[in-house]
Design an enzyme around this catalytic site. Structure first.
Site, PDB file in Angstrom:
ATOM      1  N   LYS A 195      38.728 -17.858-125.579  1.00 26.22           N
ATOM      2  CA  LYS A 195      38.673 -16.813-126.582  1.00 26.22           C
ATOM      3  C   LYS A 195      37.683 -15.791-126.401  1.00 26.22           C
ATOM      4  CE  LYS A 195      38.038 -16.122-131.565  1.00 26.22           C
ATOM      5  NZ  LYS A 195      37.953 -16.655-132.805  1.00 26.22           N
ATOM      6  N   LYS A 248      42.952 -15.692-125.686  1.00 25.62           N
ATOM      7  CA  LYS A 248      43.158 -14.640-126.705  1.00 25.62           C
ATOM      8  C   LYS A 248      42.107 -13.677-126.494  1.00 25.62           C
ATOM      9  CE  LYS A 248      42.023 -14.389-131.553  1.00 25.62           C
ATOM     10  NZ  LYS A 248      40.881 -15.264-132.549  1.00 25.62           N
TER      11      LYS A 248
HETATM   12  C1  PBG Z   1      38.089 -16.622-135.972  1.00 27.03           C
HETATM   13  C2  PBG Z   1      39.309 -15.784-135.707  1.00 27.03           C
HETATM   14  C3  PBG Z   1      39.454 -14.518-135.309  1.00 27.03           C
HETATM   15  C4  PBG Z   1      40.761 -14.328-135.098  1.00 27.03           C
HETATM   16  C5  PBG Z   1      41.264 -15.496-135.248  1.00 27.03           C
HETATM   17  N1  PBG Z   1      40.592 -16.627-135.397  1.00 27.03           N
HETATM   18  C6  PBG Z   1      38.196 -13.645-135.497  1.00 27.03           C
HETATM   19  C7  PBG Z   1      37.033 -13.596-134.749  1.00 27.03           C
HETATM   20  O1  PBG Z   1      36.804 -14.412-133.817  1.00 27.03           O
HETATM   21  O2  PBG Z   1      36.133 -12.596-134.882  1.00 27.03           O
HETATM   22  C8  PBG Z   1      41.164 -13.071-134.638  1.00 27.03           C
HETATM   23  C9  PBG Z   1      42.468 -12.848-134.799  1.00 27.03           C
HETATM   24  C10 PBG Z   1      43.093 -11.589-134.736  1.00 27.03           C
HETATM   25  O3  PBG Z   1      42.264 -10.522-134.443  1.00 27.03           O
HETATM   26  O4  PBG Z   1      44.324 -11.092-134.899  1.00 27.03           O
HETATM   27  N2  PBG Z   1      38.169 -17.314-137.101  1.00 27.03           N
END
Ligand code: PBG
Length: 323
Positions: A195, A248
């Protein structure tokens, strides 16, 4: 004049194109993310993500049935609680917003797989993904305990798959242990292993009210410049017991998806995140791009790069296009 033995390219009719196509997207590959807000009778439009809404749990039975009727196999749940505090208590309450949502969904459409995002950023008043120490830094190890409590409370409320997205070190192992000890050995973990600290999460943070009140997430999310680190993150999570892993965002990281798909044999998900959705929506609203074509091409590219599962806000439209 053409040389006599020139290489020949296949001339394609639509049918031939279908016959020789190398990559297919199927509705079975799709996961639809949903924002669930505490309250009742809510269907709030999300400004930064046109066409997406925040739903209250009581709205879910109907919605879950519609999604299941489209043959979309799974949804991914994000909770927006009424109360936030320093340690994200509302994330693991028995009657928390995701826990309520799970019960409604499993009642209405038991065949629809409910995946839950496990993270604290939507539940902490400071908006960070973990608990802070006295210097205001996220404390990795203090956070692990809370995360495993959250995961367990989701499993108890009916979650089919647990998806930790917090990026704390060691969370997959501790969540696996606590699920196993409590009779949830059969619940798989889909880990947000790779991520990135991406600016493309911007619209999501607006949608979920989870922007950090100070600082950023670069301390625990990955540097977009790194790819060897992605291999390491994936290896750690698989070793700790992740059944499936995720990259991601998706489209800006197709090279990473390809590498991970080649290197590891566990099922791979890719998340077409909120910013990827918003970009396509914004350009199409202006008439600069054509929406359905963008959806199909972007998702095909993510599949071609090697993703098995695609998490996308376009899932319902895609299901229509693929039907
Ligand atoms: C964290 C989380 C995020 C997203 C999914 N899980 C936000 C972040 O890490 O700031 C982002 C998903 C998206 O942008 O569609 N709970």
């Amino acid at each position: 004049m053409f040389p006599e033995n020139r290489p020949r390219r296949l001339r394609r009719t639509d049918t031939i194109r279908r016959m020789v196509r190398e990559t297919r997207v199927h509705v079975d590959n799709l996961v639809y993310p949903l924002f669930i807000k505490e309250g009742s009778s809510l269907k709030e439009p999300i400004d930064t993500m046109p066409g997406q809404f925040r739903y209250s749990p009581d709205m879910l039975p109907k919605l879950a049935k519609q999604i299941a009727a489209q043959n979309i196999p799974a949804i991914l749940l994000f909770g927006i609680p009424r109360k936030k505090d320093a340690t994200g208590t509302s994330a693991h309450q028995k009657d928390g917003v995701v826990q309520q949502a799970l019960r409604r969904i499993k009642d209405a459409a038991p065949e629809l797989m409910a995946i839950t995002d496990v993270c604290l950023c939507e539940y902490t008043d400071h908006g960070h993904c973990g608990i802070l120490d006295d210097k205001g830094q996220v404390s990795n190890d203090d956070t692990l305990e809370v995360l495993s409590t959250v995961a367990l409370s989701h499993a108890k409320a009916g979650a089919d798959i647990i998806a930790p997205s917090d990026m704390m070190d060691g969370r997959v192992g501790i969540i696996r242990e606590s699920l196993d000890e409590n009779g949830f050995e059969h619940i798989p973990i889909l880990s947000y292993a790779v991520k990135y600290a991406s600016t493309f999460y911007g619209p999501f943070r607006e949608a979920a009210g989870s922007a950090p009140s100070f600082g950023d997430r670069k301390g625990y999310q990955m540097d977009p410049a790194n790819v060897r680190e992605a291999m390491r993150e994936a290896a750690y999570d698989i070793e700790e017991g992740a059944d499936m892993i995720m990259v991601k965002p998706a489209l800006p990281y197709l090279d990473v998806i390809r590498l991970i798909a080649d290197e590891f044999d566990s099922p791979l998900a890719a998340y077409q995140v909120s910013g990827e959705y918003a970009m396509i929506k914004a350009a199409c609203e202006r008439g600069w791009l054509s929406e359905d074509a963008c959806i199909l091409e972007s998702v095909t590219a993510i599949r071609r790069a090697g993703a098995d599962i695609i998490i996308s806000y376009f899932a319902p439209r895609l299901a229509e296009l693929l039907a």
